[in-house]
Write a protein that holds these residues in place. Structure first.
Motif, PDB file in Angstrom:
ATOM      1  N   THR A  94      41.515  49.573  46.432  1.00 45.30           N
ATOM      2  CA  THR A  94      40.774  48.699  45.514  1.00 45.30           C
ATOM      3  C   THR A  94      41.267  47.260  45.614  1.00 45.30           C
ATOM      4  OG1 THR A  94      40.425  50.573  44.034  1.00 45.30           O
ATOM      5  CG2 THR A  94      40.022  48.385  43.127  1.00 45.30           C
ATOM      6  N   GLU A  95      42.565  47.060  45.633  1.00 42.97           N
ATOM      7  CA  GLU A  95      43.104  45.705  45.730  1.00 42.97           C
ATOM      8  C   GLU A  95      42.756  45.069  47.075  1.00 42.97           C
ATOM      9  OE1 GLU A  95      44.721  43.896  43.177  1.00 42.97           O
ATOM     10  OE2 GLU A  95      43.900  45.599  42.070  1.00 42.97           O
ATOM     11  N   THR A  96      42.783  45.861  48.136  1.00 42.78           N
ATOM     12  CA  THR A  96      42.416  45.360  49.463  1.00 42.78           C
ATOM     13  C   THR A  96      40.951  44.924  49.484  1.00 42.78           C
ATOM     14  OG1 THR A  96      44.051  46.764  50.535  1.00 42.78           O
ATOM     15  CG2 THR A  96      42.270  45.939  51.927  1.00 42.78           C
ATOM     16  N   GLN A  97      40.088  45.714  48.891  1.00 42.80           N
ATOM     17  CA  GLN A  97      38.667  45.359  48.859  1.00 42.80           C
ATOM     18  C   GLN A  97      38.416  44.131  47.990  1.00 42.80           C
ATOM     19  OE1 GLN A  97      36.132  46.526  50.754  1.00 42.80           O
ATOM     20  NE2 GLN A  97      37.823  47.557  51.771  1.00 42.80           N
ATOM     21  N   LEU A  98      39.161  43.993  46.909  1.00 44.66           N
ATOM     22  CA  LEU A  98      39.046  42.786  46.074  1.00 44.66           C
ATOM     23  C   LEU A  98      39.442  41.546  46.881  1.00 44.66           C
ATOM     24  CD1 LEU A  98      40.427  44.011  42.647  1.00 44.66           C
ATOM     25  CD2 LEU A  98      38.179  42.987  43.034  1.00 44.66           C
ATOM     26  N   LYS A  99      40.518  41.648  47.660  1.00 45.05           N
ATOM     27  CA  LYS A  99      40.967  40.509  48.468  1.00 45.05           C
ATOM     28  C   LYS A  99      39.963  40.178  49.554  1.00 45.05           C
ATOM     29  CE  LYS A  99      45.876  41.173  47.733  1.00 45.05           C
ATOM     30  NZ  LYS A  99      47.136  41.662  48.293  1.00 45.05           N
ATOM     31  N   LYS A 100      39.388  41.202  50.187  1.00 45.83           N
ATOM     32  CA  LYS A 100      38.405  40.965  51.237  1.00 45.83           C
ATOM     33  C   LYS A 100      37.138  40.323  50.687  1.00 45.83           C
ATOM     34  CE  LYS A 100      39.299  44.585  54.633  1.00 45.83           C
ATOM     35  NZ  LYS A 100      38.759  45.819  55.238  1.00 45.83           N
ATOM     36  N   ARG A 101      36.669  40.836  49.573  1.00 47.85           N
ATOM     37  CA  ARG A 101      35.390  40.371  49.035  1.00 47.85           C
ATOM     38  C   ARG A 101      35.505  39.014  48.344  1.00 47.85           C
ATOM     39  NH1 ARG A 101      30.487  43.527  47.118  1.00 47.85           N
ATOM     40  NH2 ARG A 101      29.446  42.052  45.780  1.00 47.85           N
ATOM     41  N   PHE A 102      36.644  38.770  47.699  1.00 44.53           N
ATOM     42  CA  PHE A 102      36.834  37.521  46.938  1.00 44.53           C
ATOM     43  C   PHE A 102      38.044  36.798  47.489  1.00 44.53           C
ATOM     44  CE2 PHE A 102      35.092  40.800  44.136  1.00 44.53           C
ATOM     45  CZ  PHE A 102      33.907  40.202  43.740  1.00 44.53           C
ATOM     46  N   ALA A 115      44.207  40.974  39.697  1.00 40.39           N
ATOM     47  CA  ALA A 115      43.122  40.594  40.611  1.00 40.39           C
ATOM     48  C   ALA A 115      41.747  40.957  40.061  1.00 40.39           C
ATOM     49  CB  ALA A 115      43.318  41.266  41.971  1.00 40.39           C
ATOM     50  N   SER A 116      41.650  42.089  39.389  1.00 37.20           N
ATOM     51  CA  SER A 116      40.343  42.518  38.887  1.00 37.20           C
ATOM     52  C   SER A 116      39.923  41.755  37.634  1.00 37.20           C
ATOM     53  CB  SER A 116      40.338  44.019  38.585  1.00 37.20           C
ATOM     54  OG  SER A 116      41.140  44.324  37.471  1.00 37.20           O
ATOM     55  N   MET A 117      40.878  41.155  36.943  1.00 37.79           N
ATOM     56  CA  MET A 117      40.577  40.496  35.673  1.00 37.79           C
ATOM     57  C   MET A 117      40.427  38.976  35.801  1.00 37.79           C
ATOM     58  SD  MET A 117      43.063  42.827  33.278  1.00 37.79           S
ATOM     59  CE  MET A 117      42.413  42.343  31.686  1.00 37.79           C
ATOM     60  N   LYS A 118      40.368  38.464  37.027  1.00 36.17           N
ATOM     61  CA  LYS A 118      40.257  37.010  37.216  1.00 36.17           C
ATOM     62  C   LYS A 118      38.922  36.456  36.754  1.00 36.17           C
ATOM     63  CE  LYS A 118      43.674  36.051  40.703  1.00 36.17           C
ATOM     64  NZ  LYS A 118      43.957  35.530  42.031  1.00 36.17           N
ATOM     65  N   ASN A 119      37.860  37.192  37.009  1.00 30.65           N
ATOM     66  CA  ASN A 119      36.540  36.759  36.532  1.00 30.65           C
ATOM     67  C   ASN A 119      35.619  37.973  36.429  1.00 30.65           C
ATOM     68  OD1 ASN A 119      35.174  37.209  39.094  1.00 30.65           O
ATOM     69  ND2 ASN A 119      36.126  35.308  39.807  1.00 30.65           N
ATOM     70  N   PHE A 143      32.905  44.442  40.194  1.00 27.51           N
ATOM     71  CA  PHE A 143      33.121  45.077  41.491  1.00 27.51           C
ATOM     72  C   PHE A 143      34.250  46.107  41.411  1.00 27.51           C
ATOM     73  CE2 PHE A 143      35.522  45.322  45.434  1.00 27.51           C
ATOM     74  CZ  PHE A 143      34.540  45.796  46.305  1.00 27.51           C
ATOM     75  N   ALA A 144      35.359  45.739  40.788  1.00 23.71           N
ATOM     76  CA  ALA A 144      36.525  46.621  40.697  1.00 23.71           C
ATOM     77  C   ALA A 144      36.195  47.902  39.938  1.00 23.71           C
ATOM     78  CB  ALA A 144      37.687  45.894  40.038  1.00 23.71           C
TER      79      ALA A 144
END
Length: 115
Positions: A106-114, A44-48, A54-55
């Motif tokens: 961290t993964e939850t925040q990545l999903k919420k933000r993106f 998830a953090s390496m998608k873009n 952010f991560a």
């Protein structure tokens, strides 16, 4: 009981203090580009690049919190006596739980933000 005999203290300090040091280093010198060697690296953090940036910031703060928490709990254990088998298992469980919480948050925040 001497502090060298307190396995729980040794486990939590030997994990908590490096967490604090690594988090401060990654806050000061975050990895600028997506790579497979340094930083918070998940699918998830390496998608873009935006997700990556952010991560790195978010996980560094989470790692700092985890490190301070483990260090504080370890220091509190100097007051409370925990028998050896229990102290080993509880120390390892606490360390694993802090890492699970770090990744989950961290993964939850990545999903919420993106989305």
């Amino acid at each position: 009981m001497a502090w060298t005999e307190n396995i729980f203290l040794l486990l939590t300090l030997s994990t908590g203090l490096p967490f604090v040091i690594v988090s401060l280093i990654t806050m000061q010198f975050p990895p600028k580009t997506i790579n497979h060697l340094y930083g918070y690296r998940t699918k998830a953090s390496m998608k873009n690049q935006e997700r990556w940036n952010f991560a790195q910031k978010y996980s560094s703060k989470q790692l700092l919190f985890c490190g301070l928490f483990l260090t504080l709990v370890g220091l509190i254990s100097t007051i409370i006596t925990i028998e050896e088998p229990t102290s080993i298992y509880s120390g390892i469980i606490l360390i694993v739980l802090t890492l699970v919480i770090l990744f989950y948050n961290t993964e939850t925040q990545l999903k919420k933000r993106f989305k």
